[in-house]
Every structure is written in C-alpha cells, then in structure tokens.
Design a protein around this motif. Structure first.
Motif, PDB file in Angstrom:
ATOM      1  N   ASP A  13     -29.114  12.506  -8.954  1.00 49.47           N
ATOM      2  CA  ASP A  13     -29.981  13.272  -8.125  1.00 49.47           C
ATOM      3  C   ASP A  13     -31.244  13.490  -8.709  1.00 49.47           C
ATOM      4  O   ASP A  13     -32.183  13.839  -7.919  1.00 49.47           O
ATOM      5  N   ILE A  14     -31.501  13.330  -9.987  1.00 51.04           N
ATOM      6  CA  ILE A  14     -32.731  13.531 -10.664  1.00 51.04           C
ATOM      7  C   ILE A  14     -33.648  12.254 -10.406  1.00 51.04           C
ATOM      8  O   ILE A  14     -34.708  12.312  -9.994  1.00 51.04           O
ATOM      9  N   ARG A  15     -32.994  11.103 -10.262  1.00 54.52           N
ATOM     10  CA  ARG A  15     -33.663   9.824 -10.086  1.00 54.52           C
ATOM     11  C   ARG A  15     -34.093   9.890  -8.446  1.00 54.52           C
ATOM     12  O   ARG A  15     -35.073   9.649  -8.088  1.00 54.52           O
ATOM     13  N   VAL A  27     -36.535  12.297 -19.234  1.00 53.85           N
ATOM     14  CA  VAL A  27     -35.797  13.111 -18.550  1.00 53.85           C
ATOM     15  C   VAL A  27     -34.330  12.908 -18.540  1.00 53.85           C
ATOM     16  O   VAL A  27     -34.003  11.820 -18.134  1.00 53.85           O
ATOM     17  N   SER A  28     -33.447  13.668 -19.315  1.00 55.93           N
ATOM     18  CA  SER A  28     -31.985  13.321 -19.569  1.00 55.93           C
ATOM     19  C   SER A  28     -30.925  14.537 -19.158  1.00 55.93           C
ATOM     20  O   SER A  28     -31.520  15.513 -19.102  1.00 55.93           O
ATOM     21  N   VAL A  29     -29.872  13.913 -19.140  1.00 56.62           N
ATOM     22  CA  VAL A  29     -28.855  15.076 -18.867  1.00 56.62           C
ATOM     23  C   VAL A  29     -27.653  14.426 -19.670  1.00 56.62           C
ATOM     24  O   VAL A  29     -27.499  13.652 -20.218  1.00 56.62           O
ATOM     25  N   TYR A  30     -26.999  15.599 -20.332  1.00 56.56           N
ATOM     26  CA  TYR A  30     -25.844  15.329 -21.200  1.00 56.56           C
ATOM     27  C   TYR A  30     -24.446  15.267 -20.137  1.00 56.56           C
ATOM     28  O   TYR A  30     -24.490  16.232 -19.328  1.00 56.56           O
ATOM     29  N   PRO A  31     -23.918  14.233 -20.028  1.00 55.41           N
ATOM     30  CA  PRO A  31     -22.741  14.129 -19.043  1.00 55.41           C
ATOM     31  C   PRO A  31     -21.775  15.205 -19.244  1.00 55.41           C
ATOM     32  O   PRO A  31     -21.249  15.666 -20.288  1.00 55.41           O
ATOM     33  N   GLY A  73     -52.105  10.757 -24.825  1.00 53.02           N
ATOM     34  CA  GLY A  73     -51.039   9.603 -24.713  1.00 53.02           C
ATOM     35  C   GLY A  73     -50.117   9.293 -25.861  1.00 53.02           C
ATOM     36  O   GLY A  73     -49.651   8.256 -25.711  1.00 53.02           O
ATOM     37  N   SER A  74     -49.974  10.229 -26.862  1.00 49.54           N
ATOM     38  CA  SER A  74     -49.574   9.914 -28.050  1.00 49.54           C
ATOM     39  C   SER A  74     -47.883  10.520 -28.105  1.00 49.54           C
ATOM     40  O   SER A  74     -47.227  10.149 -29.084  1.00 49.54           O
ATOM     41  N   LEU A  75     -47.738  11.217 -27.131  1.00 46.65           N
ATOM     42  CA  LEU A  75     -46.328  11.864 -27.073  1.00 46.65           C
ATOM     43  C   LEU A  75     -45.439  10.874 -26.519  1.00 46.65           C
ATOM     44  O   LEU A  75     -45.365  10.172 -25.518  1.00 46.65           O
ATOM     45  N   ASP A  76     -44.323  10.900 -27.234  1.00 48.34           N
ATOM     46  CA  ASP A  76     -42.966  10.496 -26.879  1.00 48.34           C
ATOM     47  C   ASP A  76     -41.735  11.734 -26.573  1.00 48.34           C
ATOM     48  O   ASP A  76     -41.425  11.893 -27.856  1.00 48.34           O
ATOM     49  N   LEU A  77     -41.609  12.239 -25.558  1.00 44.09           N
ATOM     50  CA  LEU A  77     -40.708  13.313 -25.604  1.00 44.09           C
ATOM     51  C   LEU A  77     -39.445  13.054 -24.570  1.00 44.09           C
ATOM     52  O   LEU A  77     -39.415  12.561 -23.727  1.00 44.09           O
ATOM     53  N   CYS A  78     -38.504  14.079 -24.972  1.00 39.36           N
ATOM     54  CA  CYS A  78     -37.200  14.035 -24.294  1.00 39.36           C
ATOM     55  C   CYS A  78     -36.928  15.605 -23.613  1.00 39.36           C
ATOM     56  O   CYS A  78     -36.929  16.664 -24.603  1.00 39.36           O
ATOM     57  N   LEU A  79     -36.906  15.505 -22.494  1.00 41.15           N
ATOM     58  CA  LEU A  79     -36.467  16.748 -21.872  1.00 41.15           C
ATOM     59  C   LEU A  79     -35.057  16.764 -21.056  1.00 41.15           C
ATOM     60  O   LEU A  79     -34.887  15.731 -20.604  1.00 41.15           O
ATOM     61  N   ILE A  80     -34.291  17.804 -21.414  1.00 40.70           N
ATOM     62  CA  ILE A  80     -32.872  17.956 -20.951  1.00 40.70           C
ATOM     63  C   ILE A  80     -32.937  18.775 -19.554  1.00 40.70           C
ATOM     64  O   ILE A  80     -33.432  19.860 -19.694  1.00 40.70           O
ATOM     65  N   ALA A  81     -32.490  18.238 -18.690  1.00 41.69           N
ATOM     66  CA  ALA A  81     -32.304  18.955 -17.412  1.00 41.69           C
ATOM     67  C   ALA A  81     -30.959  19.269 -17.026  1.00 41.69           C
ATOM     68  O   ALA A  81     -29.973  18.515 -17.313  1.00 41.69           O
ATOM     69  N   ASP A  82     -30.499  20.239 -15.939  1.00 38.11           N
ATOM     70  CA  ASP A  82     -29.363  20.256 -15.497  1.00 38.11           C
ATOM     71  C   ASP A  82     -29.182  19.407 -14.175  1.00 38.11           C
ATOM     72  O   ASP A  82     -30.257  18.637 -13.751  1.00 38.11           O
ATOM     73  N   ARG A  87     -28.393   6.850 -23.723  1.00 33.26           N
ATOM     74  CA  ARG A  87     -29.259   7.046 -24.862  1.00 33.26           C
ATOM     75  C   ARG A  87     -28.551   7.991 -25.846  1.00 33.26           C
ATOM     76  O   ARG A  87     -27.247   8.436 -25.340  1.00 33.26           O
ATOM     77  N   THR A  88     -28.903   8.301 -26.922  1.00 36.52           N
ATOM     78  CA  THR A  88     -28.375   9.381 -27.739  1.00 36.52           C
ATOM     79  C   THR A  88     -29.243  10.307 -28.113  1.00 36.52           C
ATOM     80  O   THR A  88     -30.369  10.211 -28.749  1.00 36.52           O
ATOM     81  N   GLY A  89     -28.902  11.641 -27.705  1.00 28.74           N
ATOM     82  CA  GLY A  89     -29.452  13.049 -27.755  1.00 28.74           C
ATOM     83  C   GLY A  89     -29.175  13.604 -29.053  1.00 28.74           C
ATOM     84  O   GLY A  89     -28.429  13.124 -29.813  1.00 28.74           O
ATOM     85  N   ALA A  90     -29.901  14.855 -29.396  1.00 27.27           N
ATOM     86  CA  ALA A  90     -29.645  15.523 -30.575  1.00 27.27           C
ATOM     87  C   ALA A  90     -27.927  16.073 -30.645  1.00 27.27           C
ATOM     88  O   ALA A  90     -27.569  16.271 -31.615  1.00 27.27           O
ATOM     89  N   GLN A  91     -27.297  16.253 -29.332  1.00 20.90           N
ATOM     90  CA  GLN A  91     -26.107  16.571 -29.285  1.00 20.90           C
ATOM     91  C   GLN A  91     -25.222  15.563 -28.688  1.00 20.90           C
ATOM     92  O   GLN A  91     -24.052  15.927 -28.491  1.00 20.90           O
ATOM     93  N   GLY A  92     -25.475  14.261 -28.906  1.00 17.45           N
ATOM     94  CA  GLY A  92     -24.577  13.121 -28.270  1.00 17.45           C
ATOM     95  C   GLY A  92     -25.344  12.499 -27.265  1.00 17.45           C
ATOM     96  O   GLY A  92     -26.364  12.639 -27.146  1.00 17.45           O
ATOM     97  N   ARG A  93     -24.451  11.710 -26.617  1.00 14.34           N
ATOM     98  CA  ARG A  93     -24.546  10.780 -25.308  1.00 14.34           C
ATOM     99  C   ARG A  93     -25.493  11.530 -24.327  1.00 14.34           C
ATOM    100  O   ARG A  93     -25.087  12.746 -23.983  1.00 14.34           O
ATOM    101  N   ILE A  94     -26.389  11.023 -24.051  1.00 12.15           N
ATOM    102  CA  ILE A  94     -27.332  11.410 -22.849  1.00 12.15           C
ATOM    103  C   ILE A  94     -27.617  10.210 -22.046  1.00 12.15           C
ATOM    104  O   ILE A  94     -27.447   9.108 -22.320  1.00 12.15           O
ATOM    105  N   ASP A  95     -27.784  10.715 -20.353  1.00  6.82           N
ATOM    106  CA  ASP A  95     -28.160   9.738 -19.470  1.00  6.82           C
ATOM    107  C   ASP A  95     -29.758   9.831 -19.368  1.00  6.82           C
ATOM    108  O   ASP A  95     -30.096  11.124 -19.117  1.00  6.82           O
ATOM    109  N   SER A  96     -30.692   8.993 -19.358  1.00  5.89           N
ATOM    110  CA  SER A  96     -32.016   9.185 -19.252  1.00  5.89           C
ATOM    111  C   SER A  96     -32.829   8.469 -18.353  1.00  5.89           C
ATOM    112  O   SER A  96     -32.503   7.124 -17.971  1.00  5.89           O
ATOM    113  N   ILE A  97     -33.842   8.936 -17.939  1.00  7.54           N
ATOM    114  CA  ILE A  97     -34.747   8.145 -16.950  1.00  7.54           C
ATOM    115  C   ILE A  97     -36.021   8.383 -17.708  1.00  7.54           C
ATOM    116  O   ILE A  97     -36.707   9.419 -18.156  1.00  7.54           O
TER     117      ILE A  97
END
Length: 127
Positions: A80-82, A121-125, A66-75, A99-109
C-alpha cells in the motif's frame, strides 16, 4: 546512562520549499515554523530543518545537504505504501526489498528527498 530513543535530527536543505513538499506532501509529516525555525513532526519525533549549513549553533562540524541515510518505520502494508508513493509521483529508487531493522526483519522502499538524502520507508511484517 541508558539511551532510550532518538528525539530529533537535523536536515540541511538547499531549498526549503522543495524539502517541505517532499516531507509533507509525500511522507505526510507536519511542518511547524516558530521564530524562523522549521521542523517536521511525525509520531514522537521531529526533523529540524536548517536552510544554511550550521544555521543554528552548535551544529555538526561539517553539515551538508544530502548526507543523510535514514530509515522511517511506517504503519500499514509495504505494498500500500508503494502504491501511495507511486500515486504521489515519488521516484522510488529501490524496493520492495527485505532488510534488517533495529528490531528484526523489515520490508523497505528507498527514495531520495530533493537534497539527495536516502530515505528508507519500512514496515515490520505482521507476525
């Protein structure tokens, strides 16, 4: 030296069955087991799964569940993911949020795996 990408990370779990149900059943990763070692594959990355703290050496100095905090980029679209997560009964902790990801703005759940790790779980718009 020029670091290019993350190849794999290690997740320590208290309950392999529940861990696999979440990452396979909810997030769609592929479980592979070889010689008693468990891994979850997706894209060109994998999560190694340890069922005991420091199961394979060398390991992190203080491995814990339970110590991880990770972000996964999805297509696809975040809406639809929600809907997919809700249909699978995954408890959403927060989202959809910007939110802000490594390559810019992302939408996250945000949700948590059975061990309490925070999984974003995030997507780049589309631009």
């Amino acid at each position: 030296m020029n670091i290019k990408r993350i190849d794999h990370i290690v997740i320590t779990t208290q309950d392999l069955k529940r861990c696999l149900a979440f990452y396979e059943g909810v997030l769609g990763m592929e479980h592979r087991e070889k010689n008693g070692r468990h891994a979850l594959h997706f894209g060109s990355t994998k999560f190694n799964i340890h069922v005991r703290k420091g199961e394979f050496q060398p390991a992190a100095k203080y491995p814990t569940c339970g110590s991880l905090d990770l972000c996964l980029i999805a297509d696809g679209s975040i809406e639809d993911i929600r809907r997919e997560l809700e249909a699978k009964g995954a408890p959403i902790e927060l989202g959809i949020v910007e939110r802000t990801g490594a390559q810019g703005r992302i939408d996250s759940i945000y949700l948590r795996d059975p061990d309490g790790n925070l999984v974003e779980v995030s997507v780049y718009p589309q631009r």
